[in-house]
Structures are given as structure tokens and as C-alpha cells.
Design a protein around this motif. Structure first.
Motif, PDB file in Angstrom:
ATOM      1  N   VAL A  90       0.675  -1.419  -0.017  1.00 48.06           N
ATOM      2  CA  VAL A  90       0.007  -0.014  -0.012  1.00 48.06           C
ATOM      3  C   VAL A  90       0.790   1.118   0.136  1.00 48.06           C
ATOM      4  CG1 VAL A  90      -1.871   1.175   1.231  1.00 48.06           C
ATOM      5  CG2 VAL A  90      -1.944  -1.230   1.055  1.00 48.06           C
ATOM      6  N   ALA A  91       0.727   2.184  -1.069  1.00 43.23           N
ATOM      7  CA  ALA A  91       1.580   3.270  -1.238  1.00 43.23           C
ATOM      8  C   ALA A  91       0.772   4.230  -1.708  1.00 43.23           C
ATOM      9  CB  ALA A  91       2.538   2.918  -2.273  1.00 43.23           C
ATOM     10  N   VAL A  92      -0.122   4.843  -0.914  1.00 40.50           N
ATOM     11  CA  VAL A  92      -0.977   5.982  -1.094  1.00 40.50           C
ATOM     12  C   VAL A  92      -0.616   7.142  -0.134  1.00 40.50           C
ATOM     13  CG1 VAL A  92      -2.765   4.313  -1.996  1.00 40.50           C
ATOM     14  CG2 VAL A  92      -2.751   4.928   0.390  1.00 40.50           C
ATOM     15  N   PRO A  93      -1.060   8.386  -0.292  1.00 39.95           N
ATOM     16  CA  PRO A  93      -1.063   9.510   0.541  1.00 39.95           C
ATOM     17  C   PRO A  93      -1.748   9.011   1.925  1.00 39.95           C
ATOM     18  CG  PRO A  93      -1.656  10.132  -1.651  1.00 39.95           C
ATOM     19  CD  PRO A  93      -1.635   8.591  -1.661  1.00 39.95           C
ATOM     20  N   LYS A  99      -9.912   5.122   3.586  1.00 40.53           N
ATOM     21  CA  LYS A  99     -10.878   4.793   2.777  1.00 40.53           C
ATOM     22  C   LYS A  99     -10.524   3.385   1.927  1.00 40.53           C
ATOM     23  CE  LYS A  99     -12.978   6.051  -1.764  1.00 40.53           C
ATOM     24  NZ  LYS A  99     -14.259   5.409  -1.470  1.00 40.53           N
ATOM     25  N   VAL A 100      -8.882   3.300   1.839  1.00 41.16           N
ATOM     26  CA  VAL A 100      -8.405   2.081   1.158  1.00 41.16           C
ATOM     27  C   VAL A 100      -8.740   1.024   2.204  1.00 41.16           C
ATOM     28  CG1 VAL A 100      -6.158   1.003   0.526  1.00 41.16           C
ATOM     29  CG2 VAL A 100      -6.502   3.456  -0.172  1.00 41.16           C
ATOM     30  N   GLY A 101      -8.604   1.277   3.515  1.00 41.93           N
ATOM     31  CA  GLY A 101      -8.811   0.102   4.328  1.00 41.93           C
ATOM     32  C   GLY A 101     -10.333  -0.479   4.215  1.00 41.93           C
ATOM     33  N   LYS A 102     -11.170   0.593   4.115  1.00 44.54           N
ATOM     34  CA  LYS A 102     -12.545   0.338   4.198  1.00 44.54           C
ATOM     35  C   LYS A 102     -13.050  -0.404   2.865  1.00 44.54           C
ATOM     36  CE  LYS A 102     -17.084   2.765   4.508  1.00 44.54           C
ATOM     37  NZ  LYS A 102     -17.818   4.131   4.555  1.00 44.54           N
ATOM     38  N   ASP A 103     -12.445   0.253   1.964  1.00 47.61           N
ATOM     39  CA  ASP A 103     -12.907  -0.387   0.362  1.00 47.61           C
ATOM     40  C   ASP A 103     -12.206  -1.825   0.228  1.00 47.61           C
ATOM     41  OD1 ASP A 103     -14.256   1.995   0.147  1.00 47.61           O
ATOM     42  OD2 ASP A 103     -12.947   2.981  -1.120  1.00 47.61           O
ATOM     43  N   LEU A 104     -10.935  -2.000   0.738  1.00 41.89           N
ATOM     44  CA  LEU A 104     -10.519  -3.220   0.123  1.00 41.89           C
ATOM     45  C   LEU A 104     -10.384  -4.242   1.196  1.00 41.89           C
ATOM     46  CD1 LEU A 104      -7.463  -1.591  -1.701  1.00 41.89           C
ATOM     47  CD2 LEU A 104      -9.764  -2.416  -2.479  1.00 41.89           C
ATOM     48  N   ASP A 115       2.921  -1.567   4.447  1.00 40.59           N
ATOM     49  CA  ASP A 115       2.577  -0.030   4.389  1.00 40.59           C
ATOM     50  C   ASP A 115       3.624   0.855   4.435  1.00 40.59           C
ATOM     51  OD1 ASP A 115       1.412   2.354   5.003  1.00 40.59           O
ATOM     52  OD2 ASP A 115       1.280   2.007   7.045  1.00 40.59           O
ATOM     53  N   CYS A 116       3.907   1.549   3.427  1.00 41.60           N
ATOM     54  CA  CYS A 116       4.762   2.561   3.425  1.00 41.60           C
ATOM     55  C   CYS A 116       4.545   3.993   3.418  1.00 41.60           C
ATOM     56  CB  CYS A 116       5.700   2.420   2.080  1.00 41.60           C
ATOM     57  SG  CYS A 116       4.564   3.059   0.498  1.00 41.60           S
ATOM     58  N   GLY A 117       3.238   4.100   3.790  1.00 39.27           N
ATOM     59  CA  GLY A 117       2.684   5.473   3.959  1.00 39.27           C
ATOM     60  C   GLY A 117       3.314   6.535   5.197  1.00 39.27           C
ATOM     61  N   ASN A 118       3.451   7.677   4.681  1.00 40.01           N
ATOM     62  CA  ASN A 118       4.010   8.462   5.834  1.00 40.01           C
ATOM     63  C   ASN A 118       2.795   9.620   6.195  1.00 40.01           C
ATOM     64  OD1 ASN A 118       6.490   7.801   6.766  1.00 40.01           O
ATOM     65  ND2 ASN A 118       7.396   8.341   4.620  1.00 40.01           N
ATOM     66  N   PRO A 119       2.308  10.064   7.415  1.00 40.69           N
ATOM     67  CA  PRO A 119       1.411  10.698   7.678  1.00 40.69           C
ATOM     68  C   PRO A 119       2.101  12.300   7.739  1.00 40.69           C
ATOM     69  CG  PRO A 119       1.879   9.615   9.616  1.00 40.69           C
ATOM     70  CD  PRO A 119       2.533   9.345   8.431  1.00 40.69           C
ATOM     71  N   TYR A 120       1.867  13.294   6.725  1.00 32.45           N
ATOM     72  CA  TYR A 120       2.192  14.550   6.864  1.00 32.45           C
ATOM     73  C   TYR A 120       0.943  15.623   7.300  1.00 32.45           C
ATOM     74  CZ  TYR A 120       6.328  12.730   4.539  1.00 32.45           C
ATOM     75  OH  TYR A 120       7.303  11.989   3.943  1.00 32.45           O
ATOM     76  N   PRO A 121       1.012  16.213   8.564  1.00 32.90           N
ATOM     77  CA  PRO A 121      -0.134  16.992   8.848  1.00 32.90           C
ATOM     78  C   PRO A 121      -0.131  18.035   7.682  1.00 32.90           C
ATOM     79  CG  PRO A 121       1.409  16.580  10.816  1.00 32.90           C
ATOM     80  CD  PRO A 121       1.982  15.963   9.476  1.00 32.90           C
ATOM     81  N   SER A 122       0.581  18.636   7.175  1.00 32.53           N
ATOM     82  CA  SER A 122       0.467  19.717   6.159  1.00 32.53           C
ATOM     83  C   SER A 122      -0.162  19.262   4.935  1.00 32.53           C
ATOM     84  CB  SER A 122       1.799  20.312   5.611  1.00 32.53           C
ATOM     85  OG  SER A 122       2.659  19.070   5.070  1.00 32.53           O
ATOM     86  N   ARG A 123      -0.053  17.888   4.865  1.00 34.91           N
ATOM     87  CA  ARG A 123      -0.879  17.287   3.377  1.00 34.91           C
ATOM     88  C   ARG A 123      -2.330  16.700   3.911  1.00 34.91           C
ATOM     89  NH1 ARG A 123       1.902  12.367   0.797  1.00 34.91           N
ATOM     90  NH2 ARG A 123       1.301  11.717   2.853  1.00 34.91           N
ATOM     91  N   ASP A 124      -1.951  15.888   4.919  1.00 33.81           N
ATOM     92  CA  ASP A 124      -3.090  15.007   5.443  1.00 33.81           C
ATOM     93  C   ASP A 124      -3.978  15.343   6.672  1.00 33.81           C
ATOM     94  OD1 ASP A 124      -2.095  12.794   3.660  1.00 33.81           O
ATOM     95  OD2 ASP A 124      -0.400  12.747   4.987  1.00 33.81           O
TER      96      ASP A 124
END
Length: 232
Positions: A90-93, A99-104, A115-124
Motif C-alpha cells: 500500500v503506497a498511497v497518501p 478509505k483504502v482500508g474500508k474499500d479493500l 504499508d509505506c505511507g507517511n502521515p504529513y500534517p501539512s498534507r493529510d
């Protein structure tokens, strides 16, 4: 089309050959989010002999990526990739994780999910603040209950993936964390297949030690250098 053009440049930097596959047999790997990280790592796995299914919201834009990955690779929707993979990357913002978790999730039950995602407050936004407070390993596990979750590839840039894979001498290391032994073992082998050394930091609760904003986030080095940094 911009994504396709960027990936064409990125993948052109990847090694044309890879070392022998480290895993016991070729795996089916679904990639959710075939951007810079997902695309780069996926091509390395394909070149190592695995069957890779790339997906995005616009799979029609992944033609260049498909060509670089080779004849065994496929492209399609996230649901198709999740269904295809024995392992799912999983490589999504990070704001897309709920939503990815809920849908899949029905398609991912008991599968190995990296999981390689990073939470960035400025973006997320606020959800990223909460994830960093909990530690991303714990936060991501809440979005994907019932899977064998591993945190890996979040602390390395796509530029390092494309230029340092299978480098001569001591390999660059990638930190990882997970609670499930089988998932940890498979992920360690896949990191080796992609041309890097895995450094197992510990359970998902320790993944916060290489979250963004941590002292070890983005730290480049050999396996021993990273182990020293983590106090392993």
C-alpha cells in the motif's frame, strides 16, 4: 499523463537486472498506488521474478510502468490488485488510508500488507497528527484489522530506491517493523529482492522510531549503521 511521464523517468534509472530472488518462490504482489514509491519498488520486484499487479485510480496511465516491469506485470484497479496479491503493498497518501482500508479490507483478510505511507500534517490534516501521536504502525493497523501488517519502505526516498538498489559493496538498509512472524519473514525477503538490506526494528509499536519527524527517519546507511542508530 503527468504521472506516467514521471514514472518513465524514474523507472529509467532502475537497474536493468537484479540479483537472484531471495524468496522461496515467486510471489503475487498487488501494488495499491503505483506512484513514485509504489512504481519504483514494484518494478524492482518484477525484475526479481515476482508477478506484480500495479494499480491506481487511473490505470490507463500506467503503460510506461508496465513496459518497464516486463511481461509478467499487470495493471488495473486497486480492487483487482488487492484480490490478485498474496502480498499487497500500500503506497498511497496517508489521508487515503482509511478509505483504502474500508474499500479493500474484505479482499485483504489475513494477507500480508506492507504499508509505506507517511502521515504529513501539512498534507493529510488532523488525521496525520493523530497517527504520529499513536505511532504510524499502530495507526495503520487500525485501518487494516485482520491483515498481517508490516511497516517498511516509508523511510527511504524514491530517488534512493532508483539509484541505490543492488549497489556494489554493502547494501543500503531499510528499517521495518511488524507483529506477525510470517509477514516479517516475507517482507525481509522482499526487501532483499529489491536490492536492499532489511533491518527489523521490532513490533509495530516500534515503527514510530522511523516515522517522519523521528531521529531515524530517512537515515541512510548500512544494516549495521541503522542497527546502531536504533540501539539493536
Amino acid at each position: 499523463m503527468i504521472v506516467s511521464a514521471m514514472m518513465a523517468v524514474v523507472i529509467g534509472l532502475l537497474p536493468l537486472t537484479a540479483s537472484a530472488v531471495e524468496t522461496e518462490k515467486p510471489l503475487k504482489i498487488g501494488i495499491i498506488g503505483a506512484g513514485l514509491i509504489g512504481g519504483s519498488v514494484g518494478v524492482l520486484w518484477a525484475k526479481a521474478g515476482h508477478e506484480v499487479f500495479f494499480s491506481s485510480r487511473h490505470p490507463e496511465e500506467l503503460g510506461d510502468l508496465l513496459k518497464q516491469a516486463g511481461p509478467s506485470a499487470k495493471v488495473g484497479t486497486p480492487a483487482e490488485a488487492a484480490l490478485f496479491g498474496d502480498v499487497v503493498f500500500v503506497a498511497v497518501p496517508y489521508h487515503a488510508m482509511p478509505k483504502v482500508g474500508k474499500d479493500l479490507l474484505p479482499l485483504l483478510n489475513d494477507k500480508i500488507v506492507i504499508d509505506c505511507g507517511n502521515p504529513y500534517p501539512s498534507r493529510d490534516g488532523e488525521m496525520a497528527v493523530e497517527a504520529l501521536k499513536k505511532g504510524t504502525g499502530i495507526a495503520s493497523a487500525e485501518f487494516f484489522p485482520g491483515v498481517r501488517l508490516v511497516r517498511a519502505y516509508n523511510s527511504i526516498s524514491y530517488k534512493s530506491i532508483t539509484t541505490q538498489a543492488h549497489r556494489e559493496g554493502q547494501l543500503m538498509a531499510i528499517p521495518m517493523a511488524g507483529d506477525d512472524q510470517k509477514a516479517v519473514d516475507v517482507t525481509m525477503a522482499l526487501i532483499k529482492d529489491s536490492g536492499f538490506d532489511p533491518v527489523f526494528v521490532g513490533p509495530l509499536s516500534r515503527a514510530r522510531e522511523f516515522d517522519n519527524r523521528s531521529a531515524m527517519y530517512g537515515r541512510q546507511g548500512t544494516a549495521q549503521e541503522l542497527k546502531d542508530g536504533f540501539g539493536l
